[in-house]
Design a protein around this motif. Structure first.
Motif, PDB file in Angstrom:
ATOM      1  N   SER A   1       3.361  11.555  -0.195  1.00 59.97           N
ATOM      2  CA  SER A   1       3.217  11.316  -1.637  1.00 59.97           C
ATOM      3  C   SER A   1       1.785  10.923  -1.955  1.00 59.97           C
ATOM      4  O   SER A   1       1.167  10.163  -1.213  1.00 59.97           O
ATOM      5  N   LEU A   2       1.281  11.440  -3.071  1.00 66.41           N
ATOM      6  CA  LEU A   2      -0.010  11.024  -3.608  1.00 66.41           C
ATOM      7  C   LEU A   2       0.234  10.300  -4.929  1.00 66.41           C
ATOM      8  O   LEU A   2       1.095  10.684  -5.717  1.00 66.41           O
ATOM      9  N   GLY A   3      -0.559   9.245  -5.167  1.00 66.65           N
ATOM     10  CA  GLY A   3      -0.390   8.506  -6.409  1.00 66.65           C
ATOM     11  C   GLY A   3      -1.660   7.794  -6.815  1.00 66.65           C
ATOM     12  O   GLY A   3      -2.690   7.852  -6.131  1.00 66.65           O
ATOM     13  N   LEU A   4      -1.583   7.120  -7.953  1.00 60.45           N
ATOM     14  CA  LEU A   4      -2.695   6.341  -8.493  1.00 60.45           C
ATOM     15  C   LEU A   4      -2.134   4.971  -8.862  1.00 60.45           C
ATOM     16  O   LEU A   4      -1.184   4.885  -9.649  1.00 60.45           O
ATOM     17  N   ASP A   5      -2.712   3.901  -8.297  1.00 62.43           N
ATOM     18  CA  ASP A   5      -2.115   2.593  -8.566  1.00 62.43           C
ATOM     19  C   ASP A   5      -2.606   2.014  -9.883  1.00 62.43           C
ATOM     20  O   ASP A   5      -3.432   2.605 -10.586  1.00 62.43           O
ATOM     21  N   GLU A   6      -2.103   0.843 -10.245  1.00 62.71           N
ATOM     22  CA  GLU A   6      -2.368   0.261 -11.555  1.00 62.71           C
ATOM     23  C   GLU A   6      -3.815  -0.162 -11.741  1.00 62.71           C
ATOM     24  O   GLU A   6      -4.265  -0.410 -12.858  1.00 62.71           O
ATOM     25  N   ASN A   7      -4.582  -0.227 -10.631  1.00 58.39           N
ATOM     26  CA  ASN A   7      -6.006  -0.539 -10.709  1.00 58.39           C
ATOM     27  C   ASN A   7      -6.884   0.709 -10.701  1.00 58.39           C
ATOM     28  O   ASN A   7      -8.103   0.607 -10.689  1.00 58.39           O
ATOM     29  N   GLY A   8      -6.263   1.891 -10.663  1.00 57.91           N
ATOM     30  CA  GLY A   8      -7.011   3.141 -10.654  1.00 57.91           C
ATOM     31  C   GLY A   8      -7.431   3.601  -9.275  1.00 57.91           C
ATOM     32  O   GLY A   8      -8.262   4.508  -9.149  1.00 57.91           O
ATOM     33  N   ASN A   9      -6.868   3.006  -8.207  1.00 59.80           N
ATOM     34  CA  ASN A   9      -7.205   3.395  -6.845  1.00 59.80           C
ATOM     35  C   ASN A   9      -6.311   4.528  -6.357  1.00 59.80           C
ATOM     36  O   ASN A   9      -5.090   4.488  -6.566  1.00 59.80           O
ATOM     37  N   PRO A  10      -6.868   5.557  -5.675  1.00 61.17           N
ATOM     38  CA  PRO A  10      -6.045   6.610  -5.079  1.00 61.17           C
ATOM     39  C   PRO A  10      -5.135   6.014  -4.003  1.00 61.17           C
ATOM     40  O   PRO A  10      -5.535   5.104  -3.273  1.00 61.17           O
ATOM     41  N   VAL A  11      -3.921   6.547  -3.894  1.00 64.60           N
ATOM     42  CA  VAL A  11      -2.944   6.026  -2.937  1.00 64.60           C
ATOM     43  C   VAL A  11      -2.291   7.163  -2.164  1.00 64.60           C
ATOM     44  O   VAL A  11      -1.889   8.173  -2.741  1.00 64.60           O
ATOM     45  N   ILE A  12      -2.218   6.977  -0.852  1.00 63.16           N
ATOM     46  CA  ILE A  12      -1.427   7.842   0.021  1.00 63.16           C
ATOM     47  C   ILE A  12      -0.203   7.042   0.447  1.00 63.16           C
ATOM     48  O   ILE A  12      -0.329   5.910   0.921  1.00 63.16           O
ATOM     49  N   VAL A  13       0.996   7.619   0.264  1.00 61.38           N
ATOM     50  CA  VAL A  13       2.228   6.960   0.691  1.00 61.38           C
ATOM     51  C   VAL A  13       2.872   7.822   1.771  1.00 61.38           C
ATOM     52  O   VAL A  13       3.082   9.026   1.580  1.00 61.38           O
ATOM     53  N   GLU A  14       3.187   7.195   2.907  1.00 57.94           N
ATOM     54  CA  GLU A  14       3.859   7.886   3.998  1.00 57.94           C
ATOM     55  C   GLU A  14       5.136   7.131   4.351  1.00 57.94           C
ATOM     56  O   GLU A  14       5.199   5.901   4.270  1.00 57.94           O
ATOM     57  N   TYR A  15       6.171   7.865   4.755  1.00 58.66           N
ATOM     58  CA  TYR A  15       7.488   7.293   4.996  1.00 58.66           C
ATOM     59  C   TYR A  15       7.963   7.610   6.419  1.00 58.66           C
ATOM     60  O   TYR A  15       7.695   8.669   6.955  1.00 58.66           O
ATOM     61  N   LYS A  16       8.701   6.676   7.002  1.00 56.55           N
ATOM     62  CA  LYS A  16       9.424   6.913   8.243  1.00 56.55           C
ATOM     63  C   LYS A  16      10.762   6.197   8.136  1.00 56.55           C
ATOM     64  O   LYS A  16      10.821   5.044   7.681  1.00 56.55           O
ATOM     65  N   ARG A  17      11.810   6.846   8.538  1.00 58.07           N
ATOM     66  CA  ARG A  17      13.138   6.280   8.384  1.00 58.07           C
ATOM     67  C   ARG A  17      13.330   5.027   9.229  1.00 58.07           C
ATOM     68  O   ARG A  17      13.991   4.080   8.812  1.00 58.07           O
ATOM     69  N   SER A  18      12.723   4.998  10.411  1.00 59.75           N
ATOM     70  CA  SER A  18      12.945   3.845  11.290  1.00 59.75           C
ATOM     71  C   SER A  18      11.632   3.172  11.648  1.00 59.75           C
ATOM     72  O   SER A  18      11.015   2.517  10.823  1.00 59.75           O
ATOM     73  N   ASN A  19      11.151   3.353  12.889  1.00 65.00           N
ATOM     74  CA  ASN A  19       9.971   2.641  13.373  1.00 65.00           C
ATOM     75  C   ASN A  19       8.704   3.043  12.634  1.00 65.00           C
ATOM     76  O   ASN A  19       8.500   4.211  12.310  1.00 65.00           O
ATOM     77  N   GLY A  20       7.824   2.036  12.347  1.00 62.74           N
ATOM     78  CA  GLY A  20       6.658   2.287  11.511  1.00 62.74           C
ATOM     79  C   GLY A  20       5.374   2.662  12.227  1.00 62.74           C
ATOM     80  O   GLY A  20       4.370   2.947  11.578  1.00 62.74           O
ATOM     81  N   LYS A  21       5.366   2.672  13.574  1.00 60.03           N
ATOM     82  CA  LYS A  21       4.108   2.924  14.285  1.00 60.03           C
ATOM     83  C   LYS A  21       3.512   4.281  13.929  1.00 60.03           C
ATOM     84  O   LYS A  21       2.326   4.403  13.614  1.00 60.03           O
ATOM     85  N   ALA A  22       4.335   5.318  13.947  1.00 62.26           N
ATOM     86  CA  ALA A  22       3.827   6.664  13.687  1.00 62.26           C
ATOM     87  C   ALA A  22       3.348   6.819  12.255  1.00 62.26           C
ATOM     88  O   ALA A  22       2.401   7.565  11.992  1.00 62.26           O
ATOM     89  N   VAL A  23       3.978   6.115  11.314  1.00 68.84           N
ATOM     90  CA  VAL A  23       3.627   6.295   9.911  1.00 68.84           C
ATOM     91  C   VAL A  23       2.225   5.747   9.627  1.00 68.84           C
ATOM     92  O   VAL A  23       1.491   6.288   8.803  1.00 68.84           O
ATOM     93  N   ILE A  24       1.806   4.705  10.320  1.00 64.23           N
ATOM     94  CA  ILE A  24       0.458   4.160  10.132  1.00 64.23           C
ATOM     95  C   ILE A  24      -0.582   5.176  10.592  1.00 64.23           C
ATOM     96  O   ILE A  24      -1.554   5.465   9.887  1.00 64.23           O
ATOM     97  N   THR A  25      -0.378   5.732  11.778  1.00 66.10           N
ATOM     98  CA  THR A  25      -1.309   6.726  12.314  1.00 66.10           C
ATOM     99  C   THR A  25      -1.399   7.944  11.409  1.00 66.10           C
ATOM    100  O   THR A  25      -2.483   8.470  11.142  1.00 66.10           O
ATOM    101  N   GLN A  26      -0.248   8.376  10.910  1.00 67.80           N
ATOM    102  CA  GLN A  26      -0.222   9.558  10.045  1.00 67.80           C
ATOM    103  C   GLN A  26      -0.973   9.296   8.742  1.00 67.80           C
ATOM    104  O   GLN A  26      -1.754  10.142   8.273  1.00 67.80           O
ATOM    105  N   ALA A  27      -0.766   8.131   8.149  1.00 68.63           N
ATOM    106  CA  ALA A  27      -1.450   7.803   6.899  1.00 68.63           C
ATOM    107  C   ALA A  27      -2.963   7.746   7.102  1.00 68.63           C
ATOM    108  O   ALA A  27      -3.736   8.253   6.282  1.00 68.63           O
ATOM    109  N   LEU A  28      -3.405   7.156   8.195  1.00 64.92           N
ATOM    110  CA  LEU A  28      -4.841   7.065   8.484  1.00 64.92           C
ATOM    111  C   LEU A  28      -5.453   8.451   8.671  1.00 64.92           C
ATOM    112  O   LEU A  28      -6.597   8.694   8.276  1.00 64.92           O
ATOM    113  N   SER A  29      -4.687   9.351   9.256  1.00 62.82           N
ATOM    114  CA  SER A  29      -5.228  10.697   9.502  1.00 62.82           C
ATOM    115  C   SER A  29      -5.497  11.438   8.199  1.00 62.82           C
ATOM    116  O   SER A  29      -6.345  12.325   8.138  1.00 62.82           O
TER     117      SER A  29
END
Length: 313
Positions: free
Chosen positions: A61-89
């Protein structure tokens, strides 16, 4: 790491409602995208956005937060380790494709929103069923603005989100003049570049000591809540959990702190010169209730409203 518990109380007896991850990762994504502004304070822009042949992927997901900053949102159903790496990439793609992102904002939200995109600190939001303590501790070493949000599905239409860790990262653009410091004062940061907009840092520097002292007390009041994060935007200092709970800016000439809170003005007895409803007024900051604080007495009577804004968020 997610210790969120939900209980149903009947006749004075509590029964814990078991929470779980949703059955499908895509279902979680669809649900949050449809309610992103209410849940995260982020305006939804696009789903499964292709990053092209160089970056090889699709941003959840791509979005824009209430302060006008670009946002990348990534989801994982269970463990969060992979989602951090994916978002950074995907962060490097975002930095390399500013014009493309702004074009998307213009298409979805209009030209004014596109003109106000703040590239100083793009934000990553990682949503997963759980994160480990190692995930949280690693954020400080990464040096990027990241939120770790865990969720629990309690059935019956009940979905809980919990901010389990957050770091403000470092600014990377001349649009934002400062980064969080260890005291109540905005810390020194990059200069204003070619911008003609006077940043919050400059307003703070021009403020009399009495106003700085007043701000330090307000700052202490807000960050006394352990999970409230402080972030310096171009025009104001933002305090937030998952969403903003308060913003503050300085008016040196009138010796005034202008504070906006996430409190419904309809629930407040408005006092002229102290509180006002700004829902239909274009002004800097976020939150529908504005306070003008000029003295310790004003700050004291603002205390309950500040507490409400933090706790209700």
């Amino acid at each position: 790491m997610n210790d969120l518990k939900l209980f149903r109380v009947v006749d004075g007896r509590s029964v814990e409602i078991a929470g779980s991850a949703v059955a499908l990762e895509r279902h979680l994504q669809t649900l949050i995208e449809a309610n992103m502004e209410a849940m995260l304070g982020i305006q939804f822009l696009a789903s499964e956005y292709a990053t092209g042949p160089r970056h090889h992927g699709r941003i959840d997901s791509l979005g824009l937060d209430e302060n006008g900053n670009p946002v990348i949102v990534e989801y994982k159903r269970s463990n969060g380790k992979a989602v951090i790496t994916q978002a950074l990439s995907y962060l490097s793609w975002l930095r390399d494709h500013r014009h493309e992102f702004e074009s998307l904002v213009k298409e979805r939200l209009g030209g004014e929103a596109a003109d106000l995109v703040d590239w100083s600190s793009p934000r990553l939001v990682c949503i997963a069923g759980d994160f480990t303590s190692h995930d949280a501790h690693a954020l400080g070493e990464i040096g990027r603005r990241i939120d770790l949000v865990s969720y629990r599905d309690f059935g019956g239409g009940l979905l809980a989100l919990q901010l389990v860790a957050s770091v403000t990262g470092s600014t990377t653009s001349s649009r934002t003049p400062s980064t969080p410091g260890s005291t109540g004062a905005p810390s020194a940061g990059p200069g204003g570049g070619g911008s003609t907009v006077k940043p919050v840092r400059q307003f703070y520097d021009e403020s009399p000591q009495s106003l700085r002292d007043l701000y330090a007390d307000l700052d202490a009041m807000l960050i006394s809540h352990a999970d409230v994060q402080k972030e310096f935007q171009l025009h104001y200092v933002a305090y937030r959990r998952i969403k903003n709970v308060a913003t503050a800016r300085f008016q040196p000439r009138s010796h005034t702190l202008v504070v906006r809170l996430a409190v419904d003005p309809d629930t407040v007895e408005l006092v002229e010169g102290f509180t006002r409803d700004v829902r239909k007024i274009g002004c800097l900051g976020t939150g529908p209730l504005e306070l003008r604080i000029r003295s310790q007495e004003d700050l004291a009577r603002a205390g309950d409203l500040v507490r409400r804004s933090v706790e209700d968020r």
